[in-house]
Write a protein that holds these residues in place. Structure first.
Motif, PDB file in Angstrom:
ATOM      1  N   PRO A  31       0.827  -1.212   0.000  1.00 35.15           N
ATOM      2  CA  PRO A  31       0.000   0.000   0.000  1.00 35.15           C
ATOM      3  C   PRO A  31       0.857   1.256   0.000  1.00 35.15           C
ATOM      4  CG  PRO A  31       0.101  -0.918   2.199  1.00 35.15           C
ATOM      5  CD  PRO A  31       0.833  -1.874   1.292  1.00 35.15           C
ATOM      6  N   LYS A  32       0.322   2.321  -0.608  1.00 30.78           N
ATOM      7  CA  LYS A  32       0.974   3.621  -0.523  1.00 30.78           C
ATOM      8  C   LYS A  32       0.668   4.172   0.871  1.00 30.78           C
ATOM      9  CE  LYS A  32       0.327   5.066  -5.324  1.00 30.78           C
ATOM     10  NZ  LYS A  32      -0.456   5.959  -6.181  1.00 30.78           N
ATOM     11  N   ALA A  34      -0.856   6.785   3.369  1.00 29.90           N
ATOM     12  CA  ALA A  34      -2.115   7.521   3.219  1.00 29.90           C
ATOM     13  C   ALA A  34      -1.898   8.916   2.634  1.00 29.90           C
ATOM     14  CB  ALA A  34      -2.834   7.613   4.555  1.00 29.90           C
ATOM     15  N   ILE A  37      -1.824   9.014  -1.368  1.00 27.16           N
ATOM     16  CA  ILE A  37      -2.965   8.552  -2.166  1.00 27.16           C
ATOM     17  C   ILE A  37      -3.785   9.753  -2.614  1.00 27.16           C
ATOM     18  CG2 ILE A  37      -5.040   7.132  -2.207  1.00 27.16           C
ATOM     19  CD1 ILE A  37      -3.733   5.426   0.008  1.00 27.16           C
ATOM     20  N   SER A  42      -4.561   4.833  -7.498  1.00 30.88           N
ATOM     21  CA  SER A  42      -4.471   3.559  -6.794  1.00 30.88           C
ATOM     22  C   SER A  42      -3.993   3.760  -5.370  1.00 30.88           C
ATOM     23  CB  SER A  42      -3.506   2.617  -7.512  1.00 30.88           C
ATOM     24  OG  SER A  42      -3.349   1.429  -6.760  1.00 30.88           O
ATOM     25  N   LYS A  43      -4.449   2.893  -4.499  1.00 32.12           N
ATOM     26  CA  LYS A  43      -3.983   2.921  -3.113  1.00 32.12           C
ATOM     27  C   LYS A  43      -2.734   2.062  -2.951  1.00 32.12           C
ATOM     28  CE  LYS A  43      -7.442  -0.556  -2.066  1.00 32.12           C
ATOM     29  NZ  LYS A  43      -8.863  -0.532  -2.140  1.00 32.12           N
ATOM     30  N   TYR A  44      -2.260   1.469  -4.058  1.00 27.90           N
ATOM     31  CA  TYR A  44      -1.090   0.594  -4.018  1.00 27.90           C
ATOM     32  C   TYR A  44       0.080   1.176  -4.792  1.00 27.90           C
ATOM     33  CZ  TYR A  44      -4.572  -2.773  -2.465  1.00 27.90           C
ATOM     34  OH  TYR A  44      -5.569  -3.404  -1.778  1.00 27.90           O
ATOM     35  N   HIS A 131      -9.459   5.825   7.087  1.00 30.85           N
ATOM     36  CA  HIS A 131      -9.111   6.676   5.946  1.00 30.85           C
ATOM     37  C   HIS A 131     -10.408   7.009   5.225  1.00 30.85           C
ATOM     38  CE1 HIS A 131      -7.414   8.062   2.194  1.00 30.85           C
ATOM     39  NE2 HIS A 131      -6.237   8.107   2.783  1.00 30.85           N
ATOM     40  N   GLN A 133     -11.161   8.912   2.512  1.00 25.67           N
ATOM     41  CA  GLN A 133     -11.201   8.814   1.055  1.00 25.67           C
ATOM     42  C   GLN A 133     -11.315   7.362   0.584  1.00 25.67           C
ATOM     43  OE1 GLN A 133      -7.584  10.935   0.169  1.00 25.67           O
ATOM     44  NE2 GLN A 133      -8.746  12.655  -0.667  1.00 25.67           N
ATOM     45  N   MET A 134     -10.624   6.461   1.269  1.00 29.32           N
ATOM     46  CA  MET A 134     -10.626   5.055   0.868  1.00 29.32           C
ATOM     47  C   MET A 134     -11.781   4.286   1.517  1.00 29.32           C
ATOM     48  SD  MET A 134      -8.187   5.291  -1.139  1.00 29.32           S
ATOM     49  CE  MET A 134      -8.054   3.639  -1.717  1.00 29.32           C
ATOM     50  N   TYR A 138      -7.372   1.049   8.740  1.00 32.07           N
ATOM     51  CA  TYR A 138      -5.988   0.613   8.584  1.00 32.07           C
ATOM     52  C   TYR A 138      -5.390   0.277   9.948  1.00 32.07           C
ATOM     53  CZ  TYR A 138      -6.030   2.103   3.756  1.00 32.07           C
ATOM     54  OH  TYR A 138      -6.331   2.213   2.424  1.00 32.07           O
ATOM     55  N   SER A 152      -5.334  -3.230   5.426  1.00 25.60           N
ATOM     56  CA  SER A 152      -6.538  -2.396   5.351  1.00 25.60           C
ATOM     57  C   SER A 152      -7.747  -3.311   5.488  1.00 25.60           C
ATOM     58  CB  SER A 152      -6.582  -1.628   4.033  1.00 25.60           C
ATOM     59  OG  SER A 152      -6.705  -2.514   2.949  1.00 25.60           O
TER      60      SER A 152
END
Length: 169
Positions: A31-32, A34, A37, A42-44, A131, A133-134, A138, A152
């Motif tokens: 994952p990136k 937070a 992002i 992508s969150k990755y 999070h 936005q997502m 986490y 996550s």
């Protein structure tokens, strides 16, 4: 009269390189953080979305050269293949620095925060954040001063249980 000028490295169109992932075991996506992002991204790590093609792409830099891993219908598949490429070409070191392996660690009870530490909209459990936005929970832990991602989750309790497992480990 030219309206656009195209520049290519070395005077020729930049060459594409492809990554071979045969015989590389499945890896957890990376994952990136937070803060990295952006909305719609992508969150990755290593994964981007191409709107015109309606596809997710996985790419990696190896010794300063861009390599294409592939295109995917699903963000998670692209992230898994990026993690496999990191494992193969970067020795897995980056993977280890981001994740806590909870294999063979028994289930633990969540660790509640003290009442004075709970803020409105925050988790009631230690090591768990939400999070917005997502729309994901986490679980993260600090080990020897370094932040590690546990994962996550769709709900707060699952994240809290895995955080407790990581503390137990």
């Amino acid at each position: 009269y030219a309206r656009a000028v195209f520049k290519y490295k070395g005077g020729a169109r930049q060459q594409s390189f492809f990554v071979d992932l045969k015989d590389v075991p499945t890896q957890l996506p990376i994952p990136k953080s937070a803060s990295r992002i952006k909305e719609g991204a992508s969150k990755y790590a290593g994964v981007t979305f191409h709107k015109q093609m309606n596809k997710w792409y996985a790419n990696i830099m190896i010794e300063g050269k861009p390599y294409s891993i592939g295109s995917y219908d699903n963000e998670e598949e692209a992230a898994v293949d990026y993690a496999r490429a990191v494992f193969k070409y970067k020795g897995g070191a980056r993977q280890q620095s981001f994740f806590v392996d909870l294999k063979d660690v028994p289930t633990q009870l969540p660790i509640p925060k003290s009442a004075s530490r709970i803020k409105e909209g925050a988790s009631k459990y230690a090591g768990v954040t939400f999070h917005k936005q997502m729309n994901k929970w986490y679980a993260n832990i600090m080990i020897e001063g370094k932040p590690y991602s546990i994962g996550s989750y769709d709900n707060e309790e699952e994240a809290a249980v895995d955080y407790a497992r990581a503390v137990f480990k």
